[in-house]
Design an enzyme around this catalytic site. Structure first.
Site, PDB file in Angstrom:
ATOM      1  N   GLU A 116       7.783 -16.964 -32.973  1.00 16.94           N
ATOM      2  CA  GLU A 116       6.987 -16.609 -33.263  1.00 16.94           C
ATOM      3  C   GLU A 116       5.548 -17.109 -33.097  1.00 16.94           C
ATOM      4  O   GLU A 116       5.465 -17.903 -33.333  1.00 16.94           O
ATOM      5  CB  GLU A 116       6.162 -15.247 -33.313  1.00 16.94           C
ATOM      6  CG  GLU A 116       7.145 -13.701 -32.579  1.00 16.94           C
ATOM      7  CD  GLU A 116       5.878 -13.492 -31.380  1.00 16.94           C
ATOM      8  OE1 GLU A 116       4.859 -14.134 -31.570  1.00 16.94           O
ATOM      9  OE2 GLU A 116       6.019 -12.358 -30.746  1.00 16.94           O
ATOM     10  N   ARG A 119       6.208  -3.457 -40.291  1.00 16.69           N
ATOM     11  CA  ARG A 119       5.466  -4.728 -40.206  1.00 16.69           C
ATOM     12  C   ARG A 119       4.264  -5.510 -39.990  1.00 16.69           C
ATOM     13  O   ARG A 119       4.739  -4.969 -37.890  1.00 16.69           O
ATOM     14  CB  ARG A 119       7.244  -5.252 -40.342  1.00 16.69           C
ATOM     15  CG  ARG A 119       7.103  -4.953 -39.194  1.00 16.69           C
ATOM     16  CD  ARG A 119       8.309  -6.986 -38.998  1.00 16.69           C
ATOM     17  NE  ARG A 119       8.986  -6.799 -37.658  1.00 16.69           N
ATOM     18  CZ  ARG A 119       8.353  -7.641 -36.272  1.00 16.69           C
ATOM     19  NH1 ARG A 119       7.025  -8.047 -36.290  1.00 16.69           N
ATOM     20  NH2 ARG A 119       9.200  -7.717 -35.586  1.00 16.69           N
ATOM     21  N   ASN A 123       2.865  -7.844 -37.419  1.00 13.62           N
ATOM     22  CA  ASN A 123       3.530  -8.524 -36.152  1.00 13.62           C
ATOM     23  C   ASN A 123       2.718  -9.639 -35.693  1.00 13.62           C
ATOM     24  O   ASN A 123       1.374 -10.611 -36.899  1.00 13.62           O
ATOM     25  CB  ASN A 123       3.885  -8.130 -35.177  1.00 13.62           C
ATOM     26  CG  ASN A 123       4.499  -8.032 -34.103  1.00 13.62           C
ATOM     27  OD1 ASN A 123       5.480  -9.318 -34.235  1.00 13.62           O
ATOM     28  ND2 ASN A 123       4.659  -8.111 -32.617  1.00 13.62           N
ATOM     29  N   ASN A 167       0.676  -6.971 -30.125  1.00 15.67           N
ATOM     30  CA  ASN A 167       0.777  -7.709 -29.828  1.00 15.67           C
ATOM     31  C   ASN A 167      -0.328  -9.400 -30.013  1.00 15.67           C
ATOM     32  O   ASN A 167      -1.150  -9.546 -30.296  1.00 15.67           O
ATOM     33  CB  ASN A 167       1.992  -8.700 -28.334  1.00 15.67           C
ATOM     34  CG  ASN A 167       2.773  -8.490 -28.932  1.00 15.67           C
ATOM     35  OD1 ASN A 167       3.527  -9.276 -30.136  1.00 15.67           O
ATOM     36  ND2 ASN A 167       4.198  -7.768 -29.126  1.00 15.67           N
ATOM     37  N   ASP A 193       3.552 -10.041 -23.965  1.00  8.27           N
ATOM     38  CA  ASP A 193       4.276 -10.077 -25.605  1.00  8.27           C
ATOM     39  C   ASP A 193       2.622 -10.851 -25.859  1.00  8.27           C
ATOM     40  O   ASP A 193       1.776 -10.701 -25.966  1.00  8.27           O
ATOM     41  CB  ASP A 193       5.172 -10.910 -25.814  1.00  8.27           C
ATOM     42  CG  ASP A 193       6.009 -10.685 -26.885  1.00  8.27           C
ATOM     43  OD1 ASP A 193       4.949 -10.860 -28.033  1.00  8.27           O
ATOM     44  OD2 ASP A 193       7.057 -11.295 -27.598  1.00  8.27           O
TER      45      ASP A 193
HETATM   46 CA    CA Z   1       4.671 -10.931 -30.266  1.00 11.59          CA
END
Ligand code: CA
Length: 294
Positions: free
Chosen positions: A18, A101, A103, A149, A199
């Site tokens: 990521e 958490r 991201n 995201n 995403d």
């Molecule tokens: Ca992501």
């Protein structure tokens, strides 16, 4: 455009790759493996790959203007000196929400670092989007987020585009660069479920959005002006997580992917799952990653 220029950058496969960031000063690409708490960086000119392992998850990183990185770990903002492998705590958030958490995260054009949270057990509306200001204070920007995201700022710095994955939408906000305030949300792209889950995201110099599609085997370039898809990059792996432009001319598209959640048969069919990919000379140009000015 053909896809003959799509390659794997290194042999390393992340569990959950990521937060790709192009560091234009040092001509390197950085990315994280959220679940293993690793920061990876690669110098394409000298084909050198390094990594730094933290003692907790790392949701997102950005380059700090004065050197090093700013990062959103599980529930805290920190400064990281990669050379000395030193971490300095700036601020904790959501300490009362142990299931949450950090991201995805990214710097805005003014040099703030924005990062959002999600519930590890996928509870809906449990997350928020925060901005870490240059004076290290933390502001809450959006509440009731399910899976914070992709973020991207328009080339004229007047719009923030944002993805809360389960909504299947890219939302636009009017963005004020001086105050960092965001107002008047509206949906600009709606993505059908069969295309995958939206995403991570980046933007090119024409103001078009590049959305990574988790479970969708691709990145799609969308026009936020009319919501229409313009272009598609197919990948040999299903869990496509994020992308960023980099390289000397800002025309190479780096794409992160994941192998978490894939079943045994999927992993056999997708041996490159979790790789960092590069689409060299994409035919489009990105905007340089903004740096944290705190
Ligand atoms: Ca992501």
């Amino acid at each position: 455009m053909s896809q003959i220029n799509l390659e794997v950058v290194t042999k390393h496969c992340c569990l959950l790759g990521e937060s790709p960031v192009w560091d234009d000063n040092q001509k390197r690409i950085l990315w994280v493996d959220i679940l293993t708490g690793e920061i990876h960086y690669y110098y394409p000119d000298r084909t050198e790959h390094k990594s730094f392992k933290l003692d907790q998850m790392v949701g997102a990183i950005a380059i700090r203007e004065s050197g090093g990185l700013v990062a959103a770990l599980k529930s805290e903002f920190v400064i990281i000196n990669l050379n000395k492998e030193k971490i300095e705590l700036i601020s904790k958030v959501e300490t009362f929400l142990s299931d949450n958490r950090f991201n995805d995260g990214k710097c805005d054009p003014a040099g703030r670092f924005w990062a959002g949270t999600m519930s590890i057990s996928n509870k809906r509306y449990a997350g928020s989007l925060y901005s870490l200001e240059k004076d290290f204070s933390v502001n809450t920007k959006i509440i009731g987020v399910s899976c914070s995201n992709g973020m991207a700022w328009s080339p004229d710095y007047k719009t923030l585009y944002y993805i809360d994955t389960p909504t299947q939408n890219v939302v636009a906000y009017n963005y004020d660069i001086r105050s960092g305030s965001i107002t008047d949300s509206r949906i600009v792209v709606s993505i059908p479920r069969e295309e995958g889950y939206p995403d991570g995201m980046t933007i090119d110099t024409e103001g078009m959005l590049w959305v990574a599609l988790w479970g969708g085997w691709k990145v799609i370039r969308y026009n936020p002006g009319n919501g229409k898809p313009l272009h598609q990059i197919n990948l040999p792996v299903s869990q496509v997580t994020s992308c960023i432009f980099g390289g000397d001319k800002m025309e190479d598209l780096y794409i992160t992917t994941a192998k978490t959640g894939l079943l045994k048969n999927d992993l056999i069919a997708q041996p490159l799952a979790g790789s960092l990919f590069i689409l060299k000379k994409s035919g489009f140009m990105g905007i340089k990653s903004f740096e944290y000015k705190g």
